[in-house]
Design an enzyme around this catalytic site. Sequence first.
Site, PDB file in Angstrom:
ATOM      1  N   ALA A  17       5.503   9.875   8.052  1.00  0.00           N
ATOM      2  CA  ALA A  17       6.718  10.052   8.855  1.00  0.00           C
ATOM      3  C   ALA A  17       7.651   8.847   8.693  1.00  0.00           C
ATOM      4  O   ALA A  17       8.864   9.010   8.544  1.00  0.00           O
ATOM      5  CB  ALA A  17       6.349  10.244  10.316  1.00  0.00           C
TER       6      ALA A  17
ATOM      7  N   SER B 106      -4.555   3.310   1.069  1.00  0.00           N
ATOM      8  CA  SER B 106      -3.656   4.196   0.329  1.00  0.00           C
ATOM      9  C   SER B 106      -2.943   5.116   1.305  1.00  0.00           C
ATOM     10  O   SER B 106      -3.456   5.404   2.387  1.00  0.00           O
ATOM     11  CB  SER B 106      -4.445   5.102  -0.616  1.00  0.00           C
ATOM     12  OG  SER B 106      -5.197   4.380  -1.534  1.00  0.00           O
TER      13      SER B 106
ATOM     14  N   LYS C 131       7.167  10.729  -3.453  1.00  0.00           N
ATOM     15  CA  LYS C 131       5.770  11.200  -3.429  1.00  0.00           C
ATOM     16  C   LYS C 131       5.328  11.541  -2.002  1.00  0.00           C
ATOM     17  O   LYS C 131       4.719  12.590  -1.766  1.00  0.00           O
ATOM     18  CB  LYS C 131       4.877  10.092  -4.014  1.00  0.00           C
ATOM     19  CG  LYS C 131       3.408  10.217  -3.724  1.00  0.00           C
ATOM     20  CD  LYS C 131       2.621   9.158  -4.469  1.00  0.00           C
ATOM     21  CE  LYS C 131       2.534   7.822  -3.769  1.00  0.00           C
ATOM     22  NZ  LYS C 131       1.618   7.779  -2.621  1.00  0.00           N
TER      23      LYS C 131
ATOM     24  N   GLY D 185      -3.032  -3.456  -2.945  1.00  0.00           N
ATOM     25  CA  GLY D 185      -4.321  -4.143  -2.853  1.00  0.00           C
ATOM     26  C   GLY D 185      -4.192  -5.639  -3.126  1.00  0.00           C
ATOM     27  O   GLY D 185      -4.726  -6.459  -2.357  1.00  0.00           O
TER      28      GLY D 185
ATOM     29  N   ARG E   6      -5.985  -5.354 -15.723  1.00  0.00           N
ATOM     30  CA  ARG E   6      -5.340  -5.748 -14.471  1.00  0.00           C
ATOM     31  C   ARG E   6      -6.099  -6.894 -13.800  1.00  0.00           C
ATOM     32  O   ARG E   6      -5.515  -7.861 -13.315  1.00  0.00           O
ATOM     33  CB  ARG E   6      -5.247  -4.553 -13.526  1.00  0.00           C
ATOM     34  CG  ARG E   6      -3.866  -4.469 -12.949  1.00  0.00           C
ATOM     35  CD  ARG E   6      -3.570  -3.301 -12.113  1.00  0.00           C
ATOM     36  NE  ARG E   6      -2.102  -3.229 -12.009  1.00  0.00           N
ATOM     37  CZ  ARG E   6      -1.463  -2.367 -11.247  1.00  0.00           C
ATOM     38  NH1 ARG E   6      -2.112  -1.482 -10.566  1.00  0.00           N
ATOM     39  NH2 ARG E   6      -0.135  -2.383 -11.184  1.00  0.00           N
TER      40      ARG E   6
ATOM     41  N   LYS F 140       2.411   7.115   8.751  1.00  0.00           N
ATOM     42  CA  LYS F 140       2.828   6.526   7.472  1.00  0.00           C
ATOM     43  C   LYS F 140       3.786   7.465   6.741  1.00  0.00           C
ATOM     44  O   LYS F 140       4.850   7.063   6.273  1.00  0.00           O
ATOM     45  CB  LYS F 140       1.593   6.228   6.613  1.00  0.00           C
ATOM     46  CG  LYS F 140       1.892   5.755   5.209  1.00  0.00           C
ATOM     47  CD  LYS F 140       2.633   4.433   5.187  1.00  0.00           C
ATOM     48  CE  LYS F 140       3.248   4.168   3.836  1.00  0.00           C
ATOM     49  NZ  LYS F 140       4.046   2.973   3.762  1.00  0.00           N
TER      50      LYS F 140
ATOM     51  N   CYS G  22       6.920   5.411  -3.615  1.00  0.00           N
ATOM     52  CA  CYS G  22       6.464   6.018  -2.356  1.00  0.00           C
ATOM     53  C   CYS G  22       7.326   7.141  -1.795  1.00  0.00           C
ATOM     54  O   CYS G  22       6.787   8.190  -1.424  1.00  0.00           O
ATOM     55  CB  CYS G  22       6.329   4.928  -1.299  1.00  0.00           C
ATOM     56  SG  CYS G  22       5.103   3.701  -1.733  1.00  0.00           S
TER      57      CYS G  22
HETATM   58  N1  NAD Z   1       3.557   0.147  -3.747  1.00  0.00           N
HETATM   59  C1  NAD Z   1       3.877   0.065  -2.469  1.00  0.00           C
HETATM   60  O1  NAD Z   1       4.840  -0.576  -2.100  1.00  0.00           O
HETATM   61  C2  NAD Z   1       3.039   0.774  -1.436  1.00  0.00           C
HETATM   62  C3  NAD Z   1       3.233   0.445  -0.081  1.00  0.00           C
HETATM   63  C4  NAD Z   1       2.442   1.092   0.873  1.00  0.00           C
HETATM   64  C5  NAD Z   1       1.474   2.015   0.492  1.00  0.00           C
HETATM   65  N2  NAD Z   1       1.301   2.304  -0.837  1.00  0.00           N
HETATM   66  C6  NAD Z   1       0.211   3.223  -1.198  1.00  0.00           C
HETATM   67  O2  NAD Z   1      -0.908   2.435  -1.619  1.00  0.00           O
HETATM   68  C7  NAD Z   1      -1.641   3.105  -2.659  1.00  0.00           C
HETATM   69  C8  NAD Z   1      -1.729   2.231  -3.894  1.00  0.00           C
HETATM   70  O3  NAD Z   1      -0.402   1.987  -4.335  1.00  0.00           O
HETATM   71  P1  NAD Z   1      -0.088   0.837  -5.391  1.00  0.00           P
HETATM   72  O4  NAD Z   1       1.396   0.758  -5.479  1.00  0.00           O
HETATM   73  O5  NAD Z   1      -0.868  -0.381  -5.055  1.00  0.00           O
HETATM   74  O6  NAD Z   1      -0.673   1.517  -6.715  1.00  0.00           O
HETATM   75  P2  NAD Z   1      -1.104   0.783  -8.072  1.00  0.00           P
HETATM   76  O7  NAD Z   1      -1.073   1.808  -9.127  1.00  0.00           O
HETATM   77  O8  NAD Z   1      -0.286  -0.454  -8.240  1.00  0.00           O
HETATM   78  O9  NAD Z   1      -2.617   0.311  -7.803  1.00  0.00           O
HETATM   79  C9  NAD Z   1      -3.692   1.179  -7.673  1.00  0.00           C
HETATM   80  C10 NAD Z   1      -4.875   0.570  -8.418  1.00  0.00           C
HETATM   81  O10 NAD Z   1      -6.045   1.320  -8.115  1.00  0.00           O
HETATM   82  C11 NAD Z   1      -6.900   1.283  -9.271  1.00  0.00           C
HETATM   83  N3  NAD Z   1      -7.920   2.314  -9.134  1.00  0.00           N
HETATM   84  C12 NAD Z   1      -7.800   3.666  -9.246  1.00  0.00           C
HETATM   85  N4  NAD Z   1      -8.969   4.265  -8.989  1.00  0.00           N
HETATM   86  C13 NAD Z   1      -9.869   3.283  -8.709  1.00  0.00           C
HETATM   87  C14 NAD Z   1     -11.247   3.274  -8.344  1.00  0.00           C
HETATM   88  N5  NAD Z   1     -11.941   4.394  -8.206  1.00  0.00           N
HETATM   89  N6  NAD Z   1     -11.848   2.073  -8.141  1.00  0.00           N
HETATM   90  C15 NAD Z   1     -11.165   0.917  -8.265  1.00  0.00           C
HETATM   91  N7  NAD Z   1      -9.848   0.869  -8.591  1.00  0.00           N
HETATM   92  C16 NAD Z   1      -9.209   2.033  -8.795  1.00  0.00           C
HETATM   93  C17 NAD Z   1      -5.926   1.462 -10.424  1.00  0.00           C
HETATM   94  O11 NAD Z   1      -6.466   1.025 -11.659  1.00  0.00           O
HETATM   95  C18 NAD Z   1      -4.736   0.601  -9.952  1.00  0.00           C
HETATM   96  O12 NAD Z   1      -4.798  -0.723 -10.452  1.00  0.00           O
HETATM   97  C19 NAD Z   1      -0.911   4.438  -2.873  1.00  0.00           C
HETATM   98  O13 NAD Z   1      -1.519   5.406  -2.060  1.00  0.00           O
HETATM   99  C20 NAD Z   1       0.489   4.160  -2.348  1.00  0.00           C
HETATM  100  O14 NAD Z   1       1.139   5.315  -1.909  1.00  0.00           O
HETATM  101  C21 NAD Z   1       2.042   1.689  -1.806  1.00  0.00           C
HETATM  102  O1  UPG Z   2      19.800   0.988   2.380  1.00  0.00           O
HETATM  103  C1  UPG Z   2      19.051   1.221   1.410  1.00  0.00           C
HETATM  104  C2  UPG Z   2      17.718   0.764   1.345  1.00  0.00           C
HETATM  105  C3  UPG Z   2      16.941   1.084   0.228  1.00  0.00           C
HETATM  106  N1  UPG Z   2      17.488   1.808  -0.791  1.00  0.00           N
HETATM  107  C4  UPG Z   2      16.631   2.161  -1.951  1.00  0.00           C
HETATM  108  O2  UPG Z   2      15.463   2.796  -1.480  1.00  0.00           O
HETATM  109  C5  UPG Z   2      14.364   2.546  -2.358  1.00  0.00           C
HETATM  110  C6  UPG Z   2      13.145   2.042  -1.602  1.00  0.00           C
HETATM  111  O3  UPG Z   2      13.402   0.759  -1.099  1.00  0.00           O
HETATM  112  P1  UPG Z   2      12.405   0.003  -0.095  1.00  0.00           P
HETATM  113  O4  UPG Z   2      12.038   0.913   0.996  1.00  0.00           O
HETATM  114  O5  UPG Z   2      13.037  -1.276   0.278  1.00  0.00           O
HETATM  115  O6  UPG Z   2      11.157  -0.330  -1.061  1.00  0.00           O
HETATM  116  P2  UPG Z   2       9.685   0.275  -1.180  1.00  0.00           P
HETATM  117  O7  UPG Z   2       8.857  -0.771  -1.800  1.00  0.00           O
HETATM  118  O8  UPG Z   2       9.746   1.614  -1.820  1.00  0.00           O
HETATM  119  O9  UPG Z   2       9.179   0.437   0.332  1.00  0.00           O
HETATM  120  C7  UPG Z   2       9.107   1.689   1.007  1.00  0.00           C
HETATM  121  O10 UPG Z   2       7.940   2.391   0.630  1.00  0.00           O
HETATM  122  C8  UPG Z   2       6.704   1.659   0.900  1.00  0.00           C
HETATM  123  C9  UPG Z   2       5.577   2.488   0.325  1.00  0.00           C
HETATM  124  O11 UPG Z   2       5.101   3.444   1.175  1.00  0.00           O
HETATM  125  C10 UPG Z   2       6.603   1.422   2.402  1.00  0.00           C
HETATM  126  O12 UPG Z   2       5.408   0.711   2.672  1.00  0.00           O
HETATM  127  C11 UPG Z   2       7.818   0.632   2.882  1.00  0.00           C
HETATM  128  O13 UPG Z   2       7.765   0.462   4.286  1.00  0.00           O
HETATM  129  C12 UPG Z   2       9.085   1.394   2.496  1.00  0.00           C
HETATM  130  O14 UPG Z   2      10.237   0.634   2.846  1.00  0.00           O
HETATM  131  C13 UPG Z   2      14.896   1.550  -3.395  1.00  0.00           C
HETATM  132  O15 UPG Z   2      15.265   2.240  -4.568  1.00  0.00           O
HETATM  133  C14 UPG Z   2      16.118   0.957  -2.732  1.00  0.00           C
HETATM  134  O16 UPG Z   2      17.082   0.486  -3.639  1.00  0.00           O
HETATM  135  C15 UPG Z   2      18.800   2.258  -0.741  1.00  0.00           C
HETATM  136  O17 UPG Z   2      19.269   2.922  -1.656  1.00  0.00           O
HETATM  137  N2  UPG Z   2      19.558   1.932   0.371  1.00  0.00           N
END
Ligand code: NAD
Ligand code: UPG
Length: 481
Positions: free
Chosen positions: A218, A127, A275, A13, A38, A216, A272
Amino acid sequence: MVKICCLGAGYVGGPTMAVIALKCPSVEVVVVDISVARIAAWNSDQLPIYEPGLDDVVKQCRGRNLFFSTEIEKHIGQADIVFVSVNTPTKTRGLGAGKAADLTYWESAARMIADIAKSDKVVVEKSTVPVKTAEAIEKILIHNSKGINFQILSNPEFLAEGTAIQDLFNPDRVLIGGRETPEGKKAVQALKQVYANWVPEDRIITTNLWSAELSKLAANAFLAQRISSVNAISALCEATGADVAEVAYSVGKDTRIGPRFLSASVGFGGSCFQKDILSLVYICECNGLPEVASYWKDVIKVNDYQKSRFVNRVVSSMFNTVSEKKIAVLGFAFKKDTGDTRETPAIDVCKGLLGDKAKISIYDPQVSEEQIQRDLALKKFDWDHPVHLQPTSPTAVKQQVTVTWDAYEATKGAHGVCILTEWDEFSKLDYVKIYENMQKPAFIFDGRNVIDPQKLREIGFIVFSIGKPLDPWLKDMPAMV
Ligand SMILES: NC(=O)c1ccc[n+]([C@@H]2O[C@H](COP(=O)([O-])OP(=O)(O)OC[C@H]3O[C@@H](n4cnc5c(N)ncnc54)[C@H](O)[C@@H]3O)[C@@H](O)[C@H]2O)c1
Ligand SMILES: O=c1ccn([C@@H]2O[C@H](COP(=O)(O)OP(=O)(O)O[C@H]3O[C@H](CO)[C@@H](O)[C@H](O)[C@H]3O)[C@@H](O)[C@H]2O)c(=O)[nH]1
């Protein structure tokens, strides 16, 4: 002026909305969260997450067209487009425990939107959610709609931590799924227009809702599968004398395979991959597809094997025990350039070593002692709930674990060093100095292949690097299971 409200000021976010605000000066963006701490951090000089380039983006727009607030109801009420970017952790109890996504936070967000809205809204799933979540959300919204028109879109996020700003500035694609009705198509166009401010049109893909939701899951499954594939090969490299870096290079030169995401490691981590694959597995099982479920489950099985294989290497190399021995751990975050420790392989490796009674000294440039102690005490999957709702007082491990702010301090007097995150600084350390201050024989176990094993052997270290030809010392050790 188009008004956007985003529920959830987390790793997705926060950066996503900051970039939308930067690229769309005519859009007002308000990020809201249930965590007061936060939001306070987003409004301070010390942002709640470490992400290269983020400070700069936030500084440019905060107070102009980017706001962070706890006034959730007010800002939902005023918004035209509501993004939902809240936690979707793995369920720990009840039906589907250990696999299914827990949609508690999503559902409560949807109910709040339904309660508060007084005008039509486009509700965007940011999400990562199971396929068909939009249908459930639609039901909640429509049943409480009081005649208001809600359009639900799936717009999954593909940013990776550590490169989030770069990924958001220049995404491979933006995916928008919507209903194929006239209202649905209009909503897709409205969101498309936001992204079109900086993303080339041919990179904005529009699909139906279910394709977007499934794409996503996949994409993450495919990415994680590549890592498990190369990690499985790394075990065979160690057994045969092949070098995984050479194998990955040769394999990746095939343009059908490509070179990226083929680095062998101690295992993938992050909030990610595990999960989302577990969620995919559960969806397959629910749809009567046990063979497909088991195929994807094995990606996680190999990842768990890679982490326990690493621990076994450490223990078996050091005369089959690490009891009371100081082991330095360099790097705790799940990858470099982030302070995020969610599902980091370091947790499992440290727990494995602690199980053998090691004394661990940890250094990571971005992770605090409090965070590490909490991670080592938390139960599986508890980490993925909002921080302020997690258990507060970690116990037990404190005496066996110390956390330092310096790699030389962490390694002083240690019997072994484990490198668990690929921070750039770890390849530039003075390893002669480190060697001199360690117990002998001095061991180094490189879980990220950041050091040159030959150079370190010349200094005197016994070196293990993932997937590399084994040190003669390790060859004579008992076979590993
Ligand atoms: N972290 C990543 O790299 C990444 C990338 C792509 C997708 N996602 C997905 O995005 C989603 C969020 O991930 P994140 O890493 O940002 O999580 P996060 O825990 O960093 O952030 C989620 C936030 O939502 C807040 N929250 C929960 N319920 C709420 C509500 N009802 N109203 C307002 N705020 C609320 C929490 O307090 C928290 O700050 C997850 O579904 C995750 O799988 C994460
Ligand atoms: O060749 C590689 C590449 C990555 N990693 C590990 O894999 C994990 C994930 O890395 P990365 O994918 O770069 O970071 P994330 O932030 O987890 O991103 C993934 O997960 C996100 C949440 O869904 C997606 O949005 C992104 O596209 C996807 O890359 C880490 O522990 C890396 O060290 C390896 O071991 N070898």
